[in-house]
Structure formats: C-alpha cells, structure tokens
Design a protein around this motif. Structure first.
Motif, short mmCIF file in Angstrom:
data_model
loop_
_atom_site.label_atom_id
_atom_site.label_comp_id
_atom_site.label_asym_id
_atom_site.label_seq_id
_atom_site.Cartn_x
_atom_site.Cartn_y
_atom_site.Cartn_z
N ILE A 36 42.89 34.33 35.73
CA ILE A 36 41.74 35.17 35.82
C ILE A 36 40.56 34.50 35.16
O ILE A 36 39.44 34.82 35.78
CB ILE A 36 42.00 36.50 35.34
CG1 ILE A 36 41.16 37.55 35.52
CG2 ILE A 36 42.23 36.28 33.72
CD1 ILE A 36 41.26 38.10 36.80
N TYR A 48 32.05 39.95 42.90
CA TYR A 48 33.21 40.01 42.23
C TYR A 48 33.03 39.53 40.90
O TYR A 48 33.90 39.72 39.97
CB TYR A 48 34.44 39.16 42.81
CG TYR A 48 34.63 39.57 44.16
CD1 TYR A 48 35.26 40.88 44.44
CD2 TYR A 48 34.55 38.53 45.23
CE1 TYR A 48 35.56 41.15 45.82
CE2 TYR A 48 34.65 39.03 46.65
CZ TYR A 48 35.32 40.34 46.82
OH TYR A 48 35.43 40.55 48.27
N LEU A 52 35.58 40.32 37.33
CA LEU A 52 36.29 39.31 36.99
C LEU A 52 36.12 38.77 35.55
O LEU A 52 37.11 38.53 34.77
CB LEU A 52 36.49 38.10 37.99
CG LEU A 52 37.09 38.54 39.52
CD1 LEU A 52 36.79 37.41 40.46
CD2 LEU A 52 38.41 38.73 39.16
N LEU A 55 37.56 41.39 33.23
CA LEU A 55 38.98 41.37 33.34
C LEU A 55 39.41 40.24 32.43
O LEU A 55 40.40 40.19 31.92
CB LEU A 55 39.54 41.11 34.62
CG LEU A 55 39.54 42.43 35.47
CD1 LEU A 55 40.02 42.16 36.90
CD2 LEU A 55 40.43 43.51 35.14
N LEU A 112 44.27 38.08 43.65
CA LEU A 112 44.01 39.46 43.22
C LEU A 112 45.35 40.05 43.18
O LEU A 112 45.86 40.86 42.00
CB LEU A 112 43.05 40.27 43.83
CG LEU A 112 41.54 39.97 43.85
CD1 LEU A 112 40.88 40.72 44.98
CD2 LEU A 112 41.20 40.32 42.25
N MET A 115 47.34 38.82 40.35
CA MET A 115 47.05 39.11 39.07
C MET A 115 47.45 40.84 38.90
O MET A 115 47.81 41.04 38.03
CB MET A 115 45.31 39.33 39.16
CG MET A 115 45.07 37.94 38.71
SD MET A 115 45.45 37.09 37.10
CE MET A 115 45.35 38.38 36.08
N ARG A 116 47.55 41.60 40.25
CA ARG A 116 48.07 42.91 39.88
C ARG A 116 49.46 43.06 39.56
O ARG A 116 49.86 43.38 38.66
CB ARG A 116 47.71 43.54 41.26
CG ARG A 116 48.06 45.02 41.18
CD ARG A 116 47.94 45.88 42.51
NE ARG A 116 47.98 47.47 42.27
CZ ARG A 116 48.82 47.93 41.58
NH1 ARG A 116 49.99 47.42 41.06
NH2 ARG A 116 48.55 49.21 41.39
N GLN A 154 42.68 48.13 34.06
CA GLN A 154 42.77 47.13 34.88
C GLN A 154 43.46 46.89 36.10
O GLN A 154 42.96 46.46 37.10
CB GLN A 154 43.60 45.75 33.90
CG GLN A 154 42.72 45.41 32.72
CD GLN A 154 43.75 44.69 31.74
OE1 GLN A 154 44.70 44.40 32.00
NE2 GLN A 154 43.00 44.31 30.52
N LEU A 158 41.44 46.00 39.64
CA LEU A 158 42.00 44.96 40.61
C LEU A 158 42.29 45.74 41.90
O LEU A 158 41.95 44.97 43.06
CB LEU A 158 43.32 44.36 40.09
CG LEU A 158 43.21 43.45 38.75
CD1 LEU A 158 44.62 43.09 38.20
CD2 LEU A 158 42.66 42.15 39.32
N HIS A 162 40.41 44.35 45.34
CA HIS A 162 41.28 43.96 46.43
C HIS A 162 41.03 44.74 47.73
O HIS A 162 40.97 44.10 48.82
CB HIS A 162 43.02 44.12 46.17
CG HIS A 162 44.04 43.73 47.23
ND1 HIS A 162 44.15 44.67 48.12
CD2 HIS A 162 44.42 42.68 47.19
CE1 HIS A 162 45.11 44.02 48.98
NE2 HIS A 162 45.22 42.74 48.31
#
Length: 181
Positions: A36, A48, A52, A55, A112, A115-116, A154, A158, A162
């Motif tokens: 991230i 973004y 980001l 995050l 993404l 990360m999810r 979060q 995300l 996305h």
C-alpha cells in the motif's frame, strides 16, 4: 513425561497455535504495508492518491497494533516470516500486466484486489481476537472493536477505489456501441 490432553501440554499447544496464527497475520500485514505504501507513492498525484495515502497510514498503524498485541500476549515475532513477506511483496511486483515497463490500468485493479484480500483477512483476525477476549483478559475488547471498525471502513474504501478503477478501465478501453462490428 507426556502432558495430558487437559494438562499443561494443551496450554502449550494453544500458545504455539496462537504464535503461528499471529505471525502469519504479521507477515500478511508486513506485505500489505509494503504494497500500500508503494501504491500510494505510485498514485500520489492521481485521483487515488489521497485515499491510498490514508490507507497506507492506517494499515501501518494496524501492523503496529498487531505487534503491540503480540507483545501483550507474549508471542515472539518470527522474523523469517516478516522477511519472507517483504521479499514476497517485492517479487509480486514482477507480474504480467500486458506491458513490459510501464504500469497498466490492470495493475491498479489487481493491487486493489490484493489489498482487499489482505484487509479482509485482518478483519477476520480482529473478529477472532474479539471473540477470544471474553476468555483472555490481556485482550481489550474496546480496542479490538475499534480496529475491526477501521478495517471494515478500509474495505469500503478499497471497494470504492476498485469500482472507480474498474469503471475507468472498462469505459476507456472498450469500443463505443456505435463502433462495434
């Protein structure tokens, strides 16, 4: 002398299991923090960027929270897993995306999604520990609830990123209805 199923051996087995579980999550948190941060840097001046960066800050804080929790539970850090996660994240950067040198629109979607998955795993960690807090006085349920709420936020962030990236990729890369054969 062997411990019985209900004796001290049972406690040692639980501690070993907890050590593995928390260190596996620490490895994931380490890889996620690295990814991230790199994403925030790569997308710093795009639409973004702000989300980001936020995050990245929160995920790094969550990793530190996990380290503090591990210390509270007397769970040592398995450094080889942390180093392996860092190496794995770097190796994961080398992936086919249809371009040799530059990032593609697909890259942000894949990142993404990765990360999810990581944040979803973290959500499950906080839920598991929250459930265990009823029997483990070293776990603060209020703190775990706040960590869980942040992880759920979060996930929403995300998902929104996305959705935006997917819509941009599909709308800019597909022919208009009039130009279809």
């Amino acid at each position: 002398m062997r411990a019985t199923a209900h004796g001290s051996g049972d406690g040692l087995a639980r501690q070993r299991t907890l050590r593995v579980y928390l260190n596996d999550h620490l490895a994931g948190a380490t890889g996620g923090t690295e990814r991230i941060r790199r994403m925030a840097h790569a997308h710093g001046d795009t639409e973004y960027g702000d989300a980001l960066r936020n995050l990245a800050t929160e995920i790094a804080q969550d990793r530190r929270s996990l380290l503090a929790l591990m210390a509270d539970l007397d769970v040592p850090v398995a450094h080889y897993k942390v180093y392996g996660a860092r190496l794995g994240e770097r190796i994961g950067r080398v992936k086919p995306n249809g371009r040799l040198v530059r990032r593609s629109g697909l890259t942000v979607l894949v990142e993404l999604e990765a990360m999810r998955l990581g944040v979803q795993g973290k959500t499950l960690l906080w839920r598991t520990l929250l459930a265990a807090s009823a029997q483990e006085p070293r776990l603060d349920p209020g703190w775990l609830e706040r960590l869980l709420e942040r992880a759920e936020q979060q996930l929403r962030t995300l998902d929104a990123l996305h959705h935006r990236a997917g819509a941009t990729l599909v709308s800019s890369g597909s022919p208009t209805p009039a130009s279809r054969p």
